[in-house]
Design a protein around this motif. Structure first.
Motif, mmCIF file in Angstrom:
data_model
loop_
_atom_site.group_PDB
_atom_site.id
_atom_site.type_symbol
_atom_site.label_atom_id
_atom_site.label_comp_id
_atom_site.label_asym_id
_atom_site.label_seq_id
_atom_site.Cartn_x
_atom_site.Cartn_y
_atom_site.Cartn_z
ATOM 1 N N PRO A 35 -57.686 11.845 7.074
ATOM 2 C CA PRO A 35 -56.904 11.853 8.324
ATOM 3 C C PRO A 35 -57.485 10.953 9.403
ATOM 4 O O PRO A 35 -56.739 10.353 10.189
ATOM 5 C CB PRO A 35 -56.940 13.322 8.747
ATOM 6 N N SER A 36 -58.807 10.823 9.453
ATOM 7 C CA SER A 36 -59.408 10.005 10.510
ATOM 8 C C SER A 36 -59.091 8.526 10.356
ATOM 9 O O SER A 36 -59.262 7.748 11.310
ATOM 10 C CB SER A 36 -60.927 10.208 10.520
ATOM 11 N N GLU A 37 -58.621 8.123 9.162
ATOM 12 C CA GLU A 37 -58.263 6.723 8.935
ATOM 13 C C GLU A 37 -56.790 6.451 9.218
ATOM 14 O O GLU A 37 -56.328 5.323 9.071
ATOM 15 C CB GLU A 37 -58.596 6.332 7.489
ATOM 16 N N LEU A 59 -55.362 18.084 14.077
ATOM 17 C CA LEU A 59 -56.801 18.079 13.887
ATOM 18 C C LEU A 59 -57.531 17.488 15.085
ATOM 19 O O LEU A 59 -56.957 16.682 15.841
ATOM 20 C CB LEU A 59 -57.143 17.279 12.626
ATOM 21 N N PRO A 60 -58.784 17.889 15.291
ATOM 22 C CA PRO A 60 -59.590 17.269 16.351
ATOM 23 C C PRO A 60 -59.666 15.763 16.139
ATOM 24 O O PRO A 60 -59.859 15.278 15.020
ATOM 25 C CB PRO A 60 -60.961 17.928 16.182
ATOM 26 N N ALA A 61 -59.502 15.011 17.223
ATOM 27 C CA ALA A 61 -59.487 13.547 17.152
ATOM 28 C C ALA A 61 -59.996 12.988 18.475
ATOM 29 O O ALA A 61 -60.054 13.706 19.482
ATOM 30 C CB ALA A 61 -58.063 13.044 16.870
ATOM 31 N N SER A 73 -60.100 11.236 22.093
ATOM 32 C CA SER A 73 -59.157 11.403 23.196
ATOM 33 C C SER A 73 -58.031 10.376 23.108
ATOM 34 O O SER A 73 -58.270 9.181 22.891
ATOM 35 C CB SER A 73 -59.895 11.254 24.522
ATOM 36 N N GLY A 74 -56.798 10.867 23.247
ATOM 37 C CA GLY A 74 -55.644 9.980 23.212
ATOM 38 C C GLY A 74 -55.169 9.640 21.823
ATOM 39 O O GLY A 74 -54.234 8.839 21.662
ATOM 40 N N ARG A 75 -55.777 10.218 20.798
ATOM 41 C CA ARG A 75 -55.387 9.946 19.420
ATOM 42 C C ARG A 75 -54.940 11.236 18.759
ATOM 43 O O ARG A 75 -55.324 12.350 19.157
ATOM 44 C CB ARG A 75 -56.561 9.347 18.629
ATOM 45 N N LEU A 76 -54.121 11.119 17.728
ATOM 46 C CA LEU A 76 -53.588 12.266 17.005
ATOM 47 C C LEU A 76 -53.932 12.150 15.529
ATOM 48 O O LEU A 76 -53.896 11.049 14.956
ATOM 49 C CB LEU A 76 -52.065 12.354 17.165
ATOM 50 N N ALA A 77 -54.236 13.294 14.921
ATOM 51 C CA ALA A 77 -54.525 13.337 13.478
ATOM 52 C C ALA A 77 -53.898 14.591 12.893
ATOM 53 O O ALA A 77 -53.953 15.662 13.503
ATOM 54 C CB ALA A 77 -56.039 13.335 13.232
ATOM 55 N N VAL A 78 -53.296 14.440 11.724
ATOM 56 C CA VAL A 78 -52.703 15.577 11.029
ATOM 57 C C VAL A 78 -53.325 15.677 9.638
ATOM 58 O O VAL A 78 -53.886 14.701 9.129
ATOM 59 C CB VAL A 78 -51.166 15.442 10.913
ATOM 60 N N PRO A 79 -53.259 16.862 8.998
ATOM 61 C CA PRO A 79 -53.866 17.025 7.663
ATOM 62 C C PRO A 79 -53.275 16.076 6.630
ATOM 63 O O PRO A 79 -52.142 15.588 6.757
ATOM 64 C CB PRO A 79 -53.550 18.485 7.313
#
Length: 817
Positions: A96-98, A134-136, A138-144
């Motif tokens: 997800p972080s990618e 998911l935690p990401a 600031s200003g960014r979004l992450a989903v499983p």
């Protein structure tokens, strides 16, 4: 993720664990650190558990995030099948972080679609609390990763062309598609496939090809591009026989399909076979033709059902009356069960004749009798009890006969007596709390099931609680003073709105809605039964929620159903107030404790205090307005028989019912005094009732059965002579041994029954001359209802130091903070 989890309090982490890491799924023995917990929360299984508890609006918002990531980063490769070494497809591994995307950009896009930024931001924060966003940074979004893997499916896209080619074709077909795209002669399959992917990934080139396509192909693309991307066609046939399924390979049908548009698309790889006569439009083609700025529709608030009507002025009273009637009827059923326990069939359930007997004695319908029994069992008020097997006996030849098999009966538990003494609100609390969380719609028996409805079925309907929860939340959206109208159309609309609150009812969460009309019809049938049960319990009145119904909805939102077979609230003290008397395990969960206390308060407000007095009439009836107090109901049921029920309960007192009371040891003086004390406004008992009480007592006990296997004695020789000549007593073998004494060849119990059957009123006398009270000892079974903590057992063999519940694991990780 680990750092975010480490900042949670013990209470918040417990709630997250019970919602997302149920031991039935993973087991707390595998979650000993924050790292292991973070890894589990990212698994598909845990994410699906989380998605099943949010609304369709939340799922749509997460899908919008995944779609933006899809547009920005492309589809996740290797989702559908194992990938050969020569393919350009990489195995599925979603990090997800990618695949982060900009939160302000998403807010701007959704604001452009009409959604207020503040409302969307609030919904995103709610999803963060559930660890679905998911935690990401600031200003960014992450989903499983699960959402990324299914983003194309959610948006109506097909699979990437590389995957489709790999799954469907051998080398000759891949080279044929390459030739159709103008790539000329290619030496290897890998080169051909890379060329196809490159051409179809060039959006400008795809649009140019489509501009020159025949009209038939354009018509097909008009339906395929928005999704779903599937089409029935005869372009292809399976290679080497009739096997269709995983691993099947296809080739172009000789002579084509007969449709110019389909053949044009197939020749250029714009449709690829995925099953028998079924093709799919690749992701790259749809992406090129949809435009540059697709936005997935998102609705964060549902539309309330439209088929409504104005509520009658007595809607609240109607719901309260239904609740009071439910508590009273359930008490009658369980009281009859306590007096006469029923046997359980070897095949399971209770025989129909026993259900009918209980229903008749309680004045209830068979369907509702089964419901009360099932709720009582799951509330810990009744339980199966195996009788001790008889010891083997010896035959005349000295051989030992095998012991008779153990019989199983349904008995009240130790909890029943306290429940029976509780006020109506206390009785209903246990039953309503159980109804809310039990995974079964007990009154739903489809006509085509081919089975006779029986009580004591094993709860195993995974859709029951989501359907109940969705129905209650949908009704909660109705405008004030409006209720859903009756009828199949309104129920179908209610199901649609219930599915908005519980997407599991209408979709696979990560796919389209079911097109099986039979499945939809089954859900409508379950919904109708669920609404009927809610009306019976006083939770729904004239198609609208009562205060108790709203409290049940809040109970489900607090996660009460996550703990089944434990039933939060079933063992609560009905006399306590506030958060007292709920049990330590419930008190440790503040949200759950507040919801149980709210349900208890709502039932108290809707159900009046039980009546402690009755109005006695000259026609030998006793009328109690509302629900009778347990002591009053026990007294009137001892001396009379229930004649009618409704807003008032009427007992009929007769010589036969009084004789029954005298047989149990009550005296005429005691009966008269207790009935007079229960008379409304202190009025004296009517003369006809007083005469009946005394006249019945004068004739009662004139005949006395003596334990001697057995003798009958009476001070009246004339009555002894009359009994001797009674034809109905011939089977007793009576013989007069004195002017006032008879002997019987039958034991005392059979002699008593025979005398009463022909109209006499004998009593049983001990050898000492005292009257023996014929009271059957109460039989109780141990209750097996677990506590909330016990409902989450350790996964696998017990291990020293390993937490056995979500609360223990949370306290271990957080240090109890």
């Amino acid at each position: 993720m680990k750092q975010w989890l480490a900042r949670l309090s013990s209470e918040r982490l417990t709630a997250l664990l019970e919602e997302r890491a149920l031991p039935q799924a993973a087991g707390y023995t595998r979650l000993a650190t924050y790292a292991e917990l973070a890894g589990f929360l990212l698994t598909d299984q845990s994410v699906m558990l989380g998605l099943s508890r949010v609304t369709a609006g939340d799922v749509g918002l997460l899908a919008a995030v995944a779609l933006r990531a899809l547009e920005e980063h492309g589809p996740v490769p290797g989702v559908r099948q194992a990938v050969p070494a020569w393919s350009t497809v990489a195995p599925r591994s979603v990090e997800p972080s990618e695949r982060l995307l900009s939160e302000p950009e998403l807010l701007d896009r959704l604001a452009g679609a009409g959604l207020p930024r503040g409302r969307v931001a609030e919904a995103l924060n709610g999803l963060r609390e559930r660890a679905l966003l998911l935690p990401a940074p600031s200003g960014r979004l992450a989903v499983p990763g699960l959402l990324h893997a299914h983003a194309a499916e959610l948006a109506g896209y097909g699979a990437p062309v590389d995957e489709l080619l790999t799954s469907a074709f051998n080398a000759p077909e891949v080279k044929r598609v390459a030739a159709g795209l103008g790539l000329g002669e290619v030496r290897t399959r890998a080169d051909a496939q890379r060329g196809i992917v490159a051409v179809l990934s060039d959006q400008q080139h795809v649009r140019g090809m489509v501009a020159d396509a025949p009209q038939d192909a354009l018509d097909l693309l008009e339906h395929l591009v928005p999704g779903p991307p599937l089409l029935r066609t005869h372009c292809f046939e399976v290679i080497g026989g009739r096997y269709y399924g995983p691993g099947a390979k296809y080739t172009f049908r000789e002579g084509g399909s007969g449709d110019m548009g389909t053949d044009w698309l197939a020749a250029r790889g714009m449709v690829v076979p995925v099953d028998h006569d079924l093709v799919e439009l690749p992701y790259e083609v749809a992406r090129a033709l949809r435009g540059d700025d697709p936005v997935l529709p998102v609705a964060l608030d549902p539309e309330p059902p439209g088929r409504t009507a104005t509520l009658p002025h007595d809607a609240d009273e109607h719901g309260a009356a239904a609740a009071a009637a439910a508590a009273w009827r359930a008490e009658l059923v369980l009281r009859e069960l306590a007096a006469h326990p029923v046997a359980v069939r070897k095949a399971g359930g209770i025989a129909v004749r026993d259900t009918r007997r209980l229903a008749k004695a309680a004045g209830a319908g068979e369907e509702h009798t089964r419901l009360w029994l099932d709720l009582a069992v799951n509330a810990g008020l009744a339980a199966l009890h195996a009788d001790a097997p008889e010891s083997p006996s010896r035959t005349r030849r000295g051989t030992r006969e095998p012991a008779k098999p153990t019989s199983v009966r349904l008995l009240p538990t130790e909890r029943y007596d306290a429940w029976a003494a509780a006020p109506p609100a206390g009785k209903l609390l246990a039953l309503v709390a159980t109804w809310a969380v039990v995974p079964e719609v007990f009154t739903y028996w489809p006509d085509d099931a081919g089975e006779t409805p029986v009580a004591l079925i094993s709860p195993q309907d995974g859709f029951a609680v989501p359907l109940r929860r969705g129905m209650l939340r949908a009704l909660a959206t109705l405008p004030e003073g409006r209720g859903l109208v009756p009828g199949p159309e309104a129920r179908a609309e209610l199901l649609e709105h219930a599915a908005w609150f519980q997407p599991l009812l209408g979709t696979s969460l990560l796919g389209g809605t079911s097109d099986e009309s039979g499945e939809e019809s089954e859900f409508v049938g379950r919904l109708a039964a669920t609404v009927a049960e809610a009306e019976l319990l006083g939770l729904v009145s004239y198609g609208a929620l009562t205060a108790a119904g709203r409290a049940v909805s809040a109970l489900l939102e607090a996660g009460a159903a996550d703990h089944f077979p434990a039933v939060p609230g079933a063992a609560a003290d009905p006399e306590a107030s506030g958060l007292d008397g709920l049990g330590v395990d419930v008190a440790r969960r503040p949200a759950l404790a507040r919801s149980v206390a709210g349900l208890r308060d709502a039932l108290r407000m809707s159900l009046p205090a039980p009546s402690t007095t009755a109005r006695f009439q000259s026609d030998l009836t006793a009328t109690v307005t509302g629900a009778p107090a347990p002591e009053l109901a026990e007294l009137l049921s001892a001396v009379g028989d229930i004649e009618s029920e409704g807003h008032a309960v009427v007992w009929r007192i007769s010589p036969a019912s009084l004789r029954r009371a005298y047989d149990a040891g009550h005296s005429a003086d005691e009966v008269g005094e207790r009935l007079a004390a229960a008379s409304a406004n202190g009025l004296p008992l009517p003369q006809p009732l007083t005469y009946t009480i005394n006249d019945t007592a004068r004739t009662h006990g004139q005949l006395r059965v003596v334990r001697s296997a057995c003798c009958i004695r009476c001070d009246d020789p004339t009555l002894i002579a009359e009994v001797t000549g009674t034809r109905g007593l011939a089977k007793l073998g009576l013989r007069r041994i004195a002017p006032t004494v008879l002997i019987s060849t039958a034991p005392p119990e059979e002699t008593l029954a025979a005398l009463r059957a022909v109209g006499y009123a004998p009593t049983l006398e001990a050898e000492t001359g005292t009257t023996v009270l014929e009271r059957v000892p109460a039989q109780r079974a141990p209750h097996r209802l677990p506590t909330v903590d016990q409902a989450h057992p350790r996964y696998g063999a017990p291990t020293r130091g390993v937490p056995s519940s979500a609360r223990e694991l949370a306290e271990q990780l957080t240090g109890g903070r």
